[in-house]
Scaffold this active site. Structure first.
Site, mmCIF file in Angstrom:
data_model
loop_
_atom_site.group_PDB
_atom_site.id
_atom_site.type_symbol
_atom_site.label_atom_id
_atom_site.label_comp_id
_atom_site.label_asym_id
_atom_site.label_seq_id
_atom_site.Cartn_x
_atom_site.Cartn_y
_atom_site.Cartn_z
ATOM 1 N N GLU A 1 4.702 -0.286 1.240
ATOM 2 C CA GLU A 1 4.931 -0.456 -0.201
ATOM 3 C C GLU A 1 5.042 -1.923 -0.620
ATOM 4 O O GLU A 1 5.427 -2.218 -1.744
ATOM 5 C CB GLU A 1 6.223 0.233 -0.665
ATOM 6 C CG GLU A 1 6.358 1.687 -0.363
ATOM 7 C CD GLU A 1 7.724 2.218 -0.780
ATOM 8 O OE1 GLU A 1 8.483 1.482 -1.459
ATOM 9 O OE2 GLU A 1 8.040 3.358 -0.422
ATOM 10 N N GLU B 1 0.838 -1.200 0.000
ATOM 11 C CA GLU B 1 0.000 0.000 0.000
ATOM 12 C C GLU B 1 0.874 1.252 0.000
ATOM 13 O O GLU B 1 2.058 1.214 0.325
ATOM 14 C CB GLU B 1 -0.933 0.015 1.209
ATOM 15 C CG GLU B 1 -0.324 -0.428 2.523
ATOM 16 C CD GLU B 1 0.810 0.445 3.030
ATOM 17 O OE1 GLU B 1 0.712 1.692 2.904
ATOM 18 O OE2 GLU B 1 1.807 -0.098 3.560
#
Length: 589
Positions: free
Chosen positions: A314, A171
């Site tokens: 990430e 994310e």
């Protein structure tokens, strides 16, 4: 019985039990691989395979902004979300580097970035321009939450349909640790102080501000939270909802999901609260420095592979852990058992081993179990069987030459044939010289006429009408030879059956034939000749056998049935007439 008729839990439990038994039998001390053994057993349960195999990972990363950033809960402004999404797409982020080095594709999905993402690689599926400020109002509507979940599901379905067998989630969203902390506190029924972390690196003053904002939000929304959906709607984020959708979709397809940090694990906890069956398909990559992360993992019952203080997001933790996951699968597949390696087994449980051996065949038959992950999908399997069933011995050729690239692929397939002791007793003589082909045709025709003496009257006439070779019509012929003395030392596996060298060469010929069929190239096997004649014409040493003359070229037609069957010379025997059970002559029927 096929897997489609099985209870997934039954299949998973059986595979996990078999995996534990195999782990005990591998050449290593009991439990010596630590968490990897738990991982392997879990993968067996998820995939329904004793020997799990995950070879096509993909990373799904969802990005969105959060209205709560207006409260000063992050060290970064919300413009950084879009800037980092661009950085990821351009290959400059940590996750980009980790994915690139492993050749793992990243799919970046904008489900709610406040501004337009300035890179064409990002998939734009905005639910809204970021969530509302959860400190003063619900973050989203129920409709928006469902839309975000559905977006995650659809991207997961696409990847799974494309053949990816494991999904990593990540994310990007400034402020999402605040949203995750609020959700986690509600899902775990704990205080904000227990899940509060520094996120992007807050100092003490900013951390105190974040705690104040979260306490205010929880106080505001708690009276209105009646179910799990209310938690997502009032406190969550669009990327969190999308990740939950990925988890649901993957669990429907028996595909594992590798979680990243606190945000993805919070999404997973919410997904499991709503759909408990999805818990079986989760893998924890690491535990981060966020205090809430460890609590969420404990609630999920997941054991992280790494504990190195990361808090990046990430998908970076998932990407770092995936080599361990892949290597664990290789360990399970390639490590020898004590029996295979002929090593004394110090911890064999004889009774358990005997019972397992006795039950495996019965249970596998009962539930239709396949212990390994297949390397071929249904389309690839169908192509292999199509080539086998469509192979024909062809005598009619077009004059068009075979391209060198095609011929090389066919010869390479032949050279990859199995051979006893890796002896590789074959050689291939490619013949295009018309003079040589005419000499070969003469000796073949002589033997064809001689062979007619084996038949009488009408059968002889029938035989003489058959076209048995195409040496002068095909653009090339390959003589396949067999050298029984190619190795100057004893050949492994050949001491009791010396003719296995010839069997090996026959396997190479079959490889060649099947490869040629897939290339649209026809082959005819010319077998009427004296070896001495062919040796002389092709200058083959006396110690080497010319096993086959294979005429090759394009043909106007591959018949549906073998030519000899079509012309009435013979028929294929029924399979049930040639398959015996245990001893010669005992039918399977």
């Amino acid at each position: 019985m096929s897997h489609s008729f099985l209870n997934k839990a039954q299949l998973g439990e059986w595979a996990e039990r078999r995996a534990h038994a195999r782990l005990r039998d591998l050449t290593k001390p009991l439990g010596s691989l630590g968490e990897l053994e738990h991982l392997i057993a879990r993968l067996a349960r998820i995939t329904g395979r004793v020997i799990p195999k995950l070879e096509r990972p993909a990373l799904l990363m969802f990005a969105a902004d959060h209205g709560v950033t207006r409260e000063g809960v992050s060290a970064y402004g919300d413009e950084v979300t879009e800037e980092m999404v661009v950085n990821i797409c351009m290959g400059g982020a940590v996750s980009s580097v980790l994915a690139r080095q492993q050749e793992i594709p990243i799919t970046v999905v904008d489900v709610g970035v406040r501004s337009r993402v300035r890179h064409p690689a990002a998939h734009v599926c905005k639910v809204d321009l970021g969530t509302k400020n959860l400190a003063i109002e619900p973050a989203m509507t129920r409709q928006q939450a469902e839309q975000a979940v559905e977006t995650g599901k659809q991207f997961a379905y696409q990847l799974i349909h494309a053949g990816h067998d494991v999904i990593l989630v990540g994310e990007m969203g400034i402020g999402n640790t605040t949203a995750s902390s609020a959700m986690a506190a509600q899902l775990l029924q704990c205080s904000i102080s227990e899940v509060l972390g520094r996120g992007t690196g807050l100092n003490d003053d900013a951390l105190a501000k974040k705690s104040e904002v979260l306490s205010k939000a929880v106080t505001l929304h708690s009276p209105f939270i009646q179910n799990d959906w209310d938690i997502l709607v009032r406190l969550g984020g669009f990327e969190i909802a999308a990740i939950a959708g990925v988890i649901w979709a993957a669990s429907e397809r028996n595909v594992p999901v590798v979680l990243d940090g606190f945000i993805t694990c919070t999404a997973a906890l919410w997904a499991v609260q709503v759909e408990p069956r999805s818990s079986e398909y989760l893998l924890a990559s690491h535990v981060s420095a966020e205090p809430g992360h460890r609590l969420v993992l404990q609630k999920l019952g997941l054991r992280p592979l790494l504990d190195i203080g990361m808090r990046l997001g990430e998908g970076s933790g998932a990407l770092l852990s995936f080599p361990m996951i892949r290597l664990a699968c290789h360990i399970m597949a390639e490590t020898a058992t004590f029996t295979d390696a002929r090593v004394s087994h110090p911890h064999r449980i004889q009774q358990e081993t005997s019972e397992m051996a006795a039950n495996v065949e019965h249970e596998a038959g009962e539930i239709g179990f396949t212990p390994i992950q297949l390397d071929f999908n249904k389309e690839e399997q169908a192509a292999v069987y199509k080539a086998i069933l469509a192979r024909r011995d062809i005598r009619v050729f077009l004059p068009d030459p075979i391209p060198d690239s095609v011929l090389q692929r066919i010869l390479l397939a032949a050279h990859h044939g199995p051979s006893v002791g890796y002896m590789q007793p074959w050689n291939f003589i490619v013949i295009r010289d018309k003079r040589i082909l005419q000499e070969l045709q003469k000796v073949v025709e002589r033997e064809r006429v001689r062979a007619a003496e084996n038949y009488l009257d009408l059968e002889q006439a029938h035989y003489l009408r058959l076209k048995v070779e195409g040496l002068l019509q095909a653009p090339l012929t390959i003589c396949v030879t067999n050298d029984p003395n190619k190795s100057d030392k004893p050949v492994l596996g050949r001491n009791t059956i010396p003719e296995t060298d010839l069997m090996s060469t026959a396997c190479a010929i079959e490889n060649m034939w099947l490869a040629a069929r897939t290339e649209g190239v026809a082959i005819g096997w010319v077998s009427m000749y004296q070896k001495a004649d062919v040796r002389e014409i092709l200058e083959i040493p006396d110690t080497v056998d010319p096993v086959a003359l294979l005429t090759m070229g394009y043909t106007p037609h591959f018949p549906e049935i073998p030519v000899l069957e079509r012309v009435g010379w013979g028929n294929r025997l029924p399979l049930e007439d040639i398959v015996f059970e245990n001893v010669w002559g005992k039918s399977q029927r």
